[in-house]
Scaffold this motif. Structure first.
Motif, PDB file in Angstrom:
ATOM      1  N   ARG A 109       4.638 -11.922  -0.521  1.00 12.33           N
ATOM      2  CA  ARG A 109       6.201 -11.583  -0.321  1.00 12.33           C
ATOM      3  C   ARG A 109       5.892 -10.762   1.087  1.00 12.33           C
ATOM      4  O   ARG A 109       5.853  -9.426   1.136  1.00 12.33           O
ATOM      5  N   ASN A 110       6.706 -11.327   2.073  1.00 17.30           N
ATOM      6  CA  ASN A 110       7.155 -10.369   3.158  1.00 17.30           C
ATOM      7  C   ASN A 110       8.432 -10.274   3.313  1.00 17.30           C
ATOM      8  O   ASN A 110       9.379 -11.170   2.788  1.00 17.30           O
ATOM      9  N   TYR A 162       7.485  -6.190   7.110  1.00 17.52           N
ATOM     10  CA  TYR A 162       6.495  -5.536   5.978  1.00 17.52           C
ATOM     11  C   TYR A 162       6.014  -6.621   5.244  1.00 17.52           C
ATOM     12  O   TYR A 162       6.698  -7.375   4.914  1.00 17.52           O
ATOM     13  N   GLY A 202       3.120  -7.458   1.927  1.00 15.03           N
ATOM     14  CA  GLY A 202       2.038  -7.182   0.845  1.00 15.03           C
ATOM     15  C   GLY A 202       0.694  -7.839   1.100  1.00 15.03           C
ATOM     16  O   GLY A 202       1.396  -9.189   1.336  1.00 15.03           O
ATOM     17  N   ILE A 222      -0.189  -2.650   2.175  1.00 11.25           N
ATOM     18  CA  ILE A 222       0.991  -2.990   2.614  1.00 11.25           C
ATOM     19  C   ILE A 222       0.787  -2.677   4.306  1.00 11.25           C
ATOM     20  O   ILE A 222       0.436  -1.674   4.730  1.00 11.25           O
ATOM     21  N   THR A 237       2.815  -6.866  -4.632  1.00 12.87           N
ATOM     22  CA  THR A 237       4.010  -7.810  -4.286  1.00 12.87           C
ATOM     23  C   THR A 237       4.912  -7.058  -3.121  1.00 12.87           C
ATOM     24  O   THR A 237       5.339  -5.993  -3.514  1.00 12.87           O
ATOM     25  N   GLY A 238       4.838  -7.603  -2.167  1.00 18.05           N
ATOM     26  CA  GLY A 238       5.618  -7.136  -0.931  1.00 18.05           C
ATOM     27  C   GLY A 238       7.113  -6.910  -1.481  1.00 18.05           C
ATOM     28  O   GLY A 238       7.582  -7.729  -2.207  1.00 18.05           O
ATOM     29  N   GLY A 239       7.845  -6.211  -0.631  1.00 20.21           N
ATOM     30  CA  GLY A 239       9.444  -6.251  -1.088  1.00 20.21           C
ATOM     31  C   GLY A 239      10.131  -5.933   0.277  1.00 20.21           C
ATOM     32  O   GLY A 239      10.055  -6.591   1.152  1.00 20.21           O
ATOM     33  N   TYR A 240      11.168  -5.091   0.270  1.00 21.68           N
ATOM     34  CA  TYR A 240      12.160  -4.892   1.293  1.00 21.68           C
ATOM     35  C   TYR A 240      12.542  -3.430   1.600  1.00 21.68           C
ATOM     36  O   TYR A 240      12.249  -2.730   0.752  1.00 21.68           O
ATOM     37  N   TYR A 264      11.363   1.647   1.734  1.00 20.68           N
ATOM     38  CA  TYR A 264      10.602   0.364   1.414  1.00 20.68           C
ATOM     39  C   TYR A 264      10.195   0.286  -0.043  1.00 20.68           C
ATOM     40  O   TYR A 264       9.612   1.016  -0.552  1.00 20.68           O
ATOM     41  N   TYR A 284       8.320  -1.547  -3.054  1.00 17.58           N
ATOM     42  CA  TYR A 284       7.381  -2.918  -3.498  1.00 17.58           C
ATOM     43  C   TYR A 284       6.740  -2.637  -4.884  1.00 17.58           C
ATOM     44  O   TYR A 284       7.041  -1.491  -5.440  1.00 17.58           O
ATOM     45  N   SER A 301       8.044   3.034  -3.983  1.00 18.80           N
ATOM     46  CA  SER A 301       9.036   3.109  -2.595  1.00 18.80           C
ATOM     47  C   SER A 301       8.178   4.032  -1.735  1.00 18.80           C
ATOM     48  O   SER A 301       7.459   5.061  -2.150  1.00 18.80           O
TER      49      SER A 301
END
Length: 179
Positions: free
Chosen positions: A16-17, A27, A29, A39, A96-99, A113, A115, A125
């Motif tokens: 998850r980018n 960003y 993960g 990260i 798990t990457g996020g936003y 950010y 995740y 965050s």
């Protein structure tokens, strides 16, 4: 020295980018192997960065076995270190990457950010300043983001953004507390 079709390398298992919709920074993960989840960040406009796998797992020296000749050694300045990492000894096993949050509903969270980790089910965050490489405000957000009514957020598989930049959390086992 990197083939044109390779954007970045030295990632083990990016999961998850997300691009920051304001800055264009990427960003990522990256799921670890034996000890660490990480990260990583690629500033907008950069390409061909080496994030160090398999020479490094996060900030830890790992292995040069089966590496090609000319592979940078551990802690070489050519390797891009993660902005943060989660240790398996702390219960994290599958990042798990996020936003970066760019919505309006929660102004105090703007620019942070988000995740998670699939195994420990914690949502975290941080704030990252790309020009200085400074990380601040590392926070566990799990309790405050729980939906209530006996529902739990567990096994976070992904994040998303709606058209307004509001964060979406996708979990795989949202059941009542008594189930």
């Amino acid at each position: 020295g990197v083939r044109e079709e390779i954007f970045h390398y030295g990632l083990r298992n990016p999961w998850r980018n997300g691009f920051d919709r304001l800055t264009g920074d990427l960003y990522m993960g990256d799921v670890g192997q034996d000890q660490r989840e990480e990260i990583d960040v690629s500033p907008a406009g950069s390409a061909g960065l080496n994030f160090g796998w398999k020479v490094m797992e996060g900030t830890r020296c790992n292995s040069t076995a089966a590496c090609l000749a000319g592979t940078p050694p551990c802690n070489d300045p050519a390797l891009v270190l993660p902005i943060t990492e989660l240790l398996h000894s702390g219960g994290s096993f599958a990042i798990t990457g996020g936003y970066v949050y760019r919505g309006c509903a929660c102004p105090s969270e703007y620019g942070k950010y988000f995740y998670a980790d699939f195994v420990d089910s914690k949502i975290r965050s941080l704030q990252y300043d790309v020009p200085t490489g400074t990380v601040s405000n590392l926070t566990d957000r799990t309790a405050e983001l729980a939906p209530g009514g006996g529902l739990l957020i567990r096994n976070i598989a992904s994040f998303g953004e709606d058209g307004f930049g509001e964060l979406l959390i996708i979990d795989e086992s949202n059941t009542g507390a008594g189930e």
